[in-house]
Design a protein around this motif. Structure first.
Motif, PDB file in Angstrom:
ATOM      1  N   HIS A 100       0.828  -1.190   0.000  1.00 18.40           N
ATOM      2  CA  HIS A 100       0.000   0.000   0.000  1.00 18.40           C
ATOM      3  C   HIS A 100       0.874   1.257   0.000  1.00 18.40           C
ATOM      4  O   HIS A 100       0.477   2.299  -0.515  1.00 18.40           O
ATOM      5  CB  HIS A 100      -0.905  -0.042   1.228  1.00 18.40           C
ATOM      6  N   TYR A 101       2.072   1.141   0.597  1.00 15.43           N
ATOM      7  CA  TYR A 101       2.940   2.312   0.705  1.00 15.43           C
ATOM      8  C   TYR A 101       3.945   2.409  -0.443  1.00 15.43           C
ATOM      9  O   TYR A 101       4.279   3.486  -0.895  1.00 15.43           O
ATOM     10  CB  TYR A 101       3.729   2.260   2.027  1.00 15.43           C
ATOM     11  N   PHE A 102       4.496   1.241  -0.823  1.00 19.70           N
ATOM     12  CA  PHE A 102       5.626   1.272  -1.752  1.00 19.70           C
ATOM     13  C   PHE A 102       5.285   0.565  -3.049  1.00 19.70           C
ATOM     14  O   PHE A 102       4.402  -0.293  -3.073  1.00 19.70           O
ATOM     15  CB  PHE A 102       6.846   0.602  -1.115  1.00 19.70           C
ATOM     16  N   PRO A 103       6.025   0.887  -4.123  1.00 19.35           N
ATOM     17  CA  PRO A 103       5.808   0.152  -5.382  1.00 19.35           C
ATOM     18  C   PRO A 103       6.187  -1.311  -5.183  1.00 19.35           C
ATOM     19  O   PRO A 103       7.010  -1.634  -4.316  1.00 19.35           O
ATOM     20  CB  PRO A 103       6.752   0.848  -6.362  1.00 19.35           C
ATOM     21  N   PRO A 104       5.602  -2.226  -5.991  1.00 17.47           N
ATOM     22  CA  PRO A 104       5.831  -3.663  -5.811  1.00 17.47           C
ATOM     23  C   PRO A 104       7.301  -4.038  -5.814  1.00 17.47           C
ATOM     24  O   PRO A 104       7.726  -4.929  -5.074  1.00 17.47           O
ATOM     25  CB  PRO A 104       5.121  -4.301  -7.014  1.00 17.47           C
ATOM     26  N   MET A 105       8.088  -3.317  -6.613  1.00 16.29           N
ATOM     27  CA  MET A 105       9.519  -3.606  -6.673  1.00 16.29           C
ATOM     28  C   MET A 105      10.159  -3.471  -5.295  1.00 16.29           C
ATOM     29  O   MET A 105      11.023  -4.254  -4.911  1.00 16.29           O
ATOM     30  CB  MET A 105      10.141  -2.628  -7.679  1.00 16.29           C
ATOM     31  N   VAL A 106       9.703  -2.499  -4.510  1.00 12.90           N
ATOM     32  CA  VAL A 106      10.270  -2.272  -3.180  1.00 12.90           C
ATOM     33  C   VAL A 106       9.601  -3.180  -2.150  1.00 12.90           C
ATOM     34  O   VAL A 106      10.264  -3.925  -1.415  1.00 12.90           O
ATOM     35  CB  VAL A 106      10.108  -0.791  -2.764  1.00 12.90           C
TER      36      VAL A 106
ATOM     37  N   ALA B 172      -6.472 -14.529  -3.302  1.00 13.95           N
ATOM     38  CA  ALA B 172      -5.261 -14.455  -2.476  1.00 13.95           C
ATOM     39  C   ALA B 172      -4.038 -14.819  -3.316  1.00 13.95           C
ATOM     40  O   ALA B 172      -2.999 -14.160  -3.249  1.00 13.95           O
ATOM     41  CB  ALA B 172      -5.378 -15.392  -1.280  1.00 13.95           C
ATOM     42  N   VAL B 173      -4.173 -15.867  -4.116  1.00 16.11           N
ATOM     43  CA  VAL B 173      -3.039 -16.293  -4.924  1.00 16.11           C
ATOM     44  C   VAL B 173      -2.791 -15.311  -6.068  1.00 16.11           C
ATOM     45  O   VAL B 173      -1.639 -15.058  -6.449  1.00 16.11           O
ATOM     46  CB  VAL B 173      -3.270 -17.739  -5.426  1.00 16.11           C
ATOM     47  N   THR B 174      -3.856 -14.713  -6.595  1.00 16.92           N
ATOM     48  CA  THR B 174      -3.660 -13.697  -7.630  1.00 16.92           C
ATOM     49  C   THR B 174      -2.864 -12.517  -7.079  1.00 16.92           C
ATOM     50  O   THR B 174      -1.906 -12.055  -7.704  1.00 16.92           O
ATOM     51  CB  THR B 174      -5.022 -13.219  -8.160  1.00 16.92           C
ATOM     52  N   VAL B 175      -3.276 -12.040  -5.889  1.00 19.61           N
ATOM     53  CA  VAL B 175      -2.550 -10.933  -5.259  1.00 19.61           C
ATOM     54  C   VAL B 175      -1.076 -11.301  -5.095  1.00 19.61           C
ATOM     55  O   VAL B 175      -0.173 -10.529  -5.440  1.00 19.61           O
ATOM     56  CB  VAL B 175      -3.159 -10.596  -3.874  1.00 19.61           C
ATOM     57  N   GLY B 176      -0.828 -12.505  -4.571  1.00 17.71           N
ATOM     58  CA  GLY B 176       0.543 -12.931  -4.312  1.00 17.71           C
ATOM     59  C   GLY B 176       1.358 -13.066  -5.584  1.00 17.71           C
ATOM     60  O   GLY B 176       2.497 -12.593  -5.664  1.00 17.71           O
ATOM     61  N   SER B 177       0.764 -13.688  -6.591  1.00 18.77           N
ATOM     62  CA  SER B 177       1.563 -13.961  -7.789  1.00 18.77           C
ATOM     63  C   SER B 177       1.806 -12.685  -8.586  1.00 18.77           C
ATOM     64  O   SER B 177       2.751 -12.624  -9.371  1.00 18.77           O
ATOM     65  CB  SER B 177       0.885 -15.024  -8.654  1.00 18.77           C
ATOM     66  N   ASN B 178       0.969 -11.660  -8.372  1.00 22.64           N
ATOM     67  CA  ASN B 178       1.229 -10.399  -9.060  1.00 22.64           C
ATOM     68  C   ASN B 178       2.503  -9.745  -8.567  1.00 22.64           C
ATOM     69  O   ASN B 178       3.139  -8.985  -9.306  1.00 22.64           O
ATOM     70  CB  ASN B 178       0.056  -9.432  -8.860  1.00 22.64           C
ATOM     71  N   ILE B 179       2.874 -10.036  -7.319  1.00 21.92           N
ATOM     72  CA  ILE B 179       4.112  -9.467  -6.788  1.00 21.92           C
ATOM     73  C   ILE B 179       5.301  -9.950  -7.617  1.00 21.92           C
ATOM     74  O   ILE B 179       6.245  -9.205  -7.867  1.00 21.92           O
ATOM     75  CB  ILE B 179       4.274  -9.844  -5.306  1.00 21.92           C
ATOM     76  N   ALA B 180       5.212 -11.216  -8.069  1.00 14.08           N
ATOM     77  CA  ALA B 180       6.325 -11.782  -8.841  1.00 14.08           C
ATOM     78  C   ALA B 180       6.621 -10.955 -10.086  1.00 14.08           C
ATOM     79  O   ALA B 180       7.758 -10.897 -10.549  1.00 14.08           O
ATOM     80  CB  ALA B 180       6.023 -13.227  -9.217  1.00 14.08           C
ATOM     81  N   LYS B 181       5.578 -10.281 -10.613  1.00 14.34           N
ATOM     82  CA  LYS B 181       5.781  -9.450 -11.806  1.00 14.34           C
ATOM     83  C   LYS B 181       6.808  -8.367 -11.579  1.00 14.34           C
ATOM     84  O   LYS B 181       7.451  -7.893 -12.519  1.00 14.34           O
ATOM     85  CB  LYS B 181       4.453  -8.762 -12.186  1.00 14.34           C
ATOM     86  N   ALA B 182       6.937  -7.932 -10.310  1.00 11.90           N
ATOM     87  CA  ALA B 182       7.818  -6.800 -10.017  1.00 11.90           C
ATOM     88  C   ALA B 182       9.282  -7.191  -9.994  1.00 11.90           C
ATOM     89  O   ALA B 182      10.144  -6.317  -9.971  1.00 11.90           O
ATOM     90  CB  ALA B 182       7.433  -6.184  -8.671  1.00 11.90           C
ATOM     91  N   VAL B 183       9.570  -8.485  -9.967  1.00  9.40           N
ATOM     92  CA  VAL B 183      10.977  -8.897  -9.977  1.00  9.40           C
ATOM     93  C   VAL B 183      11.604  -8.426 -11.279  1.00  9.40           C
ATOM     94  O   VAL B 183      11.054  -8.663 -12.356  1.00  9.40           O
ATOM     95  CB  VAL B 183      11.099 -10.430  -9.857  1.00  9.40           C
ATOM     96  N   PRO B 184      12.749  -7.741 -11.190  1.00  9.12           N
ATOM     97  CA  PRO B 184      13.335  -7.212 -12.416  1.00  9.12           C
ATOM     98  C   PRO B 184      13.748  -8.316 -13.393  1.00  9.12           C
ATOM     99  O   PRO B 184      14.092  -9.418 -12.961  1.00  9.12           O
ATOM    100  CB  PRO B 184      14.557  -6.428 -11.932  1.00  9.12           C
ATOM    101  N   LEU B 185      13.698  -8.025 -14.654  1.00  2.57           N
ATOM    102  CA  LEU B 185      14.137  -8.886 -15.757  1.00  2.57           C
ATOM    103  C   LEU B 185      13.317 -10.151 -15.914  1.00  2.57           C
ATOM    104  O   LEU B 185      12.667 -10.378 -16.928  1.00  2.57           O
ATOM    105  CB  LEU B 185      15.613  -9.244 -15.626  1.00  2.57           C
ATOM    106  N   MET B 186      13.301 -11.018 -14.866  1.00  6.23           N
ATOM    107  CA  MET B 186      12.703 -12.328 -15.095  1.00  6.23           C
ATOM    108  C   MET B 186      11.365 -12.495 -14.371  1.00  6.23           C
ATOM    109  O   MET B 186      10.853 -13.604 -14.278  1.00  6.23           O
ATOM    110  CB  MET B 186      13.666 -13.410 -14.668  1.00  6.23           C
ATOM    111  N   GLY B 187      10.807 -11.384 -13.854  1.00  8.09           N
ATOM    112  CA  GLY B 187       9.561 -11.478 -13.100  1.00  8.09           C
ATOM    113  C   GLY B 187       8.450 -12.183 -13.848  1.00  8.09           C
ATOM    114  O   GLY B 187       7.839 -13.128 -13.341  1.00  8.09           O
ATOM    115  N   ASP B 188       8.218 -11.740 -15.092  1.00 10.35           N
ATOM    116  CA  ASP B 188       7.122 -12.334 -15.863  1.00 10.35           C
ATOM    117  C   ASP B 188       7.382 -13.802 -16.158  1.00 10.35           C
ATOM    118  O   ASP B 188       6.473 -14.625 -16.100  1.00 10.35           O
ATOM    119  CB  ASP B 188       6.932 -11.557 -17.171  1.00 10.35           C
ATOM    120  N   LYS B 189       8.637 -14.119 -16.463  1.00  9.07           N
ATOM    121  CA  LYS B 189       8.979 -15.514 -16.760  1.00  9.07           C
ATOM    122  C   LYS B 189       8.763 -16.402 -15.536  1.00  9.07           C
ATOM    123  O   LYS B 189       8.240 -17.506 -15.633  1.00  9.07           O
ATOM    124  CB  LYS B 189      10.441 -15.614 -17.209  1.00  9.07           C
TER     125      LYS B 189
END
Ligand code: HEM
Lengths: 253, 244
Positions: A100-106, B172-189
């Motif tokens: 809620h506070y930070f972008p997902p990357m952080v 819940a799993v959708t929310v969680g797995s969306n975080i993986a997208k933020a991983v640089p370079l290989m997030g989507d993979k």
């Protein structure tokens, strides 16, 4: 204390039985060596029986819980209908609150990555191993005193800046106020206790004061982490509602 | 024949001795052999400091974590008899557990609450180990193994969360797995690999099922084995020096 040698060499000199063997026992780092004269009991049956009792207690408690509370089951998964809020399992709600506070990357990558790395390296730092009180060296005292408010301001800014730069103008004032001040509460609590401990003597007759005064840096960092974890998880679990706004847990939304 | 002599006769029988090797008798030698000659128990030392068995050093939190894991394995296997990892059958199976299977609700409750308890207990155990300084050398590496066990526990719980295939688990799993997208370079993979697609769908359910029922439990069993073996190799449980 400080003139105690850091390492001690012991010689095993029964050459017929053993080749020469030198053991270095580093001060305060090898608990194993010192407790060998302790009383021992047989693993079987004493320890095994104890484990079985623990297992029974856990089992009975969980059976009782399972008989009184039902696991939730909602309607079948429907990709077309997003619930509001959509929440992760409780143990990830601290993380979701950070989102809620930070972008997902952080919030989703950097912070959890740092936490895991920090946990792994704990036992490899001498300062953690020796566990000397944070007040042991008088020369460090002013630095510690200055570091606590600095760290507090830093944490405050960390949570505040994203609020102000891409702040959600749609949120009511109460929400923005809570967003600003709740994340700083754990830091204030633990930092306050840390500063308080500076006034206590390690020889104090009061056990609590003695205990608090002897705590090393690692204790304070871990305690800060634990309180932050508990508070963020509790906030995410009980106090967040639609659009991640603040709610009271006993009000339905 | 008393119960005691009855037991002794059984433990002296050729069959019993062929299985357990250490025969009847309660001398320390026999008891030592009972540990040493047992595949599971021989991970542990034959003797243990009595102070380590008290409540104070551990609060039994590691033993409690292990207990919940045992309960999860047993109830999990029973649940597998009633569950198909496919859409929409998975959800129908939940309804069957609720209305058709004898004690189905209880079985599901027990598995669910034990899972929550295990996550909580693993965290509590970690903090307890930290606060009594039991991570210090020579136990550094067992602490590291512990951190990985904590991550495995979270992953086990998280993959299990999707399996009921209801709104709660799906989102819940959708929310969680969306975080993986933020991983640089290989997030989507990475996310694609985890879900078997770009969305949480039937492929994701199957992948989570295999992870939850096969891969992660096997990894957990292996690491728990190493964890316990290391306790022995590191000189037993840590108890602070006695003040003399
Ligand atoms: C699946 C999860 C885990 C299980 C089943 C487990 C089980 C156990 C058990 C039964 C013990 C014996 C003493 C006690 O009860 O405290 C123990 C000790 C220990 N655990 Fe764990 N543990 C788990 C996770 C962890 C975690 C997350 C950490 C830390 C990051 C950790 C670090 C340790 C260490 C360092 C010891 C040795 C303590 C000593 O020598 O006194 N474990 N564990």
């Amino acid at each position: 204390m400080s003139d105690e040698p850091k390492e001690r060499a012991e010689l095993q000199s029964d050459v017929r039985k053993n080749p020469r063997r030198i053991a270095f026992i580093t001060r305060r780092t090898s608990p194993q060596v010192r407790t060998q004269d302790d009383a021992r009991v047989m693993t079987y049956p004493t320890a095994l029986l104890k484990f079985i009792v623990v297992l029974q207690v856990a089992f009975l408690a969980l059976v009782w819980w399972s008989l009184t509370v039902n696991a939730p089951l909602e309607g079948i998964a429907d990709p077309m209908h997003t619930p509001n809020p959509a929440k992760a399992p409780w143990y990830f709600l601290g993380l979701q609150d950070l989102l809620h506070y930070f972008p997902p990357m952080v919030a989703g990558v950097l912070i959890p990555g740092l936490v895991v790395a920090a946990l792994i390296v704990i036992p490899y730092f001498n300062i953690n191993i020796e566990g000397r009180s944070i007040w042991a060296k008088p020369a460090h005292r002013p630095w510690v005193m200055a570091a606590v408010p600095l760290f507090t301001v830093l944490i405050f800014l960390l949570f505040a800046i994203p609020q102000f730069t891409h702040g959600d103008g749609a949120l009511p004032a109460v929400d923005r106020f809570l967003d600003l001040f709740v994340p700083i509460v754990p830091t204030l609590l633990v930092g306050g206790a840390l500063l308080l401990s500076s006034r206590y003597s390690p020889q104090s007759p009061k056990p609590f004061q003695r205990w608090l005064a002897g705590k090393p840096l690692s204790f304070w960092i871990m305690t800060w982490f634990m309180v932050e974890l508990i508070v963020l998880t509790a906030v995410g679990t009980f106090f967040r509602g639609p659009g991640w706004s603040w709610v009271l847990p006993w009000r339905s939304y | 024949m008393t119960i005691k002599t009855g037991f002794e006769r059984i433990r002296n029988s050729a069959l019993w001795r062929s299985i357990f090797r250490s025969g009847e008798g309660s001398s320390n030698l026999h008891r030592a052999q009972a540990v040493q000659q047992n595949l599971l128990l021989h991970l542990f030392s034959v003797k243990i400091r009595s102070r380590a068995l008290e409540f104070k050093p551990t609060w039994f939190l590691g033993a409690l974590t292990l207990s919940t894991f045992f309960i999860l394995v047993v109830t999990g296997i029973l649940l597998m008899f009633y569950y198909h990892p496919s859409v929409p059958q998975a959800y129908a199976d939940m309804k069957d557990l609720q209305f058709v299977v004898a004690s189905g609700v209880f079985l599901r409750n027990l598995h669910r609450w034990a899972a929550h308890a295990m996550v909580f207990l693993a965290f509590a155990h970690m903090f307890k180990v930290f606060y009594r300084g039991a991570y210090r050398p020579p136990r550094q590496f067992n602490w590291v193994i512990g951190v990985f066990l904590l991550l495995l526990t979270l992953l086990l719980s998280y993959t299990g969360y999707l399996l009921p295939w209801d709104q709660l688990s799906y989102w819940a799993v959708t929310v969680g797995s969306n975080i993986a997208k933020a991983v640089p370079l290989m997030g989507d993979k990475m996310r694609f690999l985890l879900l078997g697609g770009h969305e949480v769908n039937a492929n994701a359910l199957l992948r989570f099922y295999v992870l939850h029922c096969v891969i992660l439990p096997l990894a957990a069993v292996a690491l728990i084995g190493v964890h316990f073996w290391r306790i022995r190799k590191d000189g037993g449980l840590y108890v602070p020096e006695k003040k003399s």
